[in-house]
Design a protein around this motif. Structure first.
Motif, mmCIF file in Angstrom:
data_model
loop_
_atom_site.group_PDB
_atom_site.id
_atom_site.type_symbol
_atom_site.label_atom_id
_atom_site.label_comp_id
_atom_site.label_asym_id
_atom_site.label_seq_id
_atom_site.Cartn_x
_atom_site.Cartn_y
_atom_site.Cartn_z
ATOM 1 N N LYS A 81 0.837 -1.203 0.000
ATOM 2 C CA LYS A 81 0.000 0.000 0.000
ATOM 3 C C LYS A 81 0.874 1.257 0.000
ATOM 4 O O LYS A 81 0.593 2.227 -0.722
ATOM 5 C CB LYS A 81 -0.934 0.011 1.210
ATOM 6 C CG LYS A 81 -2.056 -1.009 1.121
ATOM 7 C CD LYS A 81 -2.877 -0.997 2.395
ATOM 8 C CE LYS A 81 -3.952 -2.070 2.398
ATOM 9 N NZ LYS A 81 -4.784 -1.998 3.623
ATOM 10 N N LEU A 115 -5.890 -1.213 -2.333
ATOM 11 C CA LEU A 115 -6.840 -1.220 -1.225
ATOM 12 C C LEU A 115 -6.539 0.007 -0.386
ATOM 13 O O LEU A 115 -5.387 0.447 -0.306
ATOM 14 C CB LEU A 115 -6.674 -2.481 -0.366
ATOM 15 C CG LEU A 115 -6.884 -3.828 -1.046
ATOM 16 C CD1 LEU A 115 -6.532 -4.953 -0.079
ATOM 17 C CD2 LEU A 115 -8.319 -3.954 -1.519
ATOM 18 N N GLY A 139 -10.058 -1.209 4.504
ATOM 19 C CA GLY A 139 -9.092 -0.254 3.999
ATOM 20 C C GLY A 139 -9.392 1.170 4.431
ATOM 21 O O GLY A 139 -8.484 1.972 4.610
#
Length: 155
Positions: A81, A115, A139
């Motif tokens: 991420k 996400l 998320g």
């Protein structure tokens, strides 16, 4: 006269080579630690155990910490991420629609994860790093924790 010529010759050479050197900004070690502490504090307050990854502009991990009892998938999720957020200079939650289109998309870029939970760290309008959080039930919640970490960095 020869010394003056040599001085100017060296000055010109140094100016030419100076153009090949760039200075880049990154999150300091203390900044990364402060951000991670803020993320863990916010997550623990809500009863969640998460992993936090803080990376620099080149995608290099500056800090990675996994809270006690966080799931084994949370580290990789946090790193990916953060990588995605710094790569595109936007929160990962803003990229999910683009990643789901038909055909070849940004989703196909290795190392990315679309996400919520990754936020870029920007300085003077440019991304210099990112914070990724993995492990909360959604998320959206991961992103809230990442934003708590971002607010702890003094830019």
């Amino acid at each position: 006269m020869n010394k003056l010529f040599l001085f100017f010759a060296l000055l010109i050479v140094s100016v030419v080579y100076a153009a090949d050197i760039t200075r880049s900004n990154t999150v300091s070690t203390n900044g990364a630690i402060n951000a991670a502490k803020a993320v863990l504090k916010a997550a623990r307050k809500s009863g969640h155990t998460v992993s936090v990854a803080i990376i620099d502009r080149s995608g290099r991990v500056r800090l990675l910490i996994t809270d006690d009892n966080a799931g084994p998938q949370t580290e990789e999720s946090a790193k990916r991420k953060a990588f995605t957020a710094v790569s595109f200079g936007r929160p990962t939650s803003n990229l999910t629609a683009t990643a789901g289109a038909d055909g070849v998309t940004i989703h196909d870029i290795p190392g990315t994860l679309f996400l919520g939970g990754g936020v870029p760290i920007t300085y003077n309008g440019a991304p210099i790093g990112a914070i990724g959080v993995g492990g909360a039930p959604s998320g959206t919640i991961d992103e809230q924790y990442a934003l708590a970490g971002l607010s702890a960095i003094h830019l």
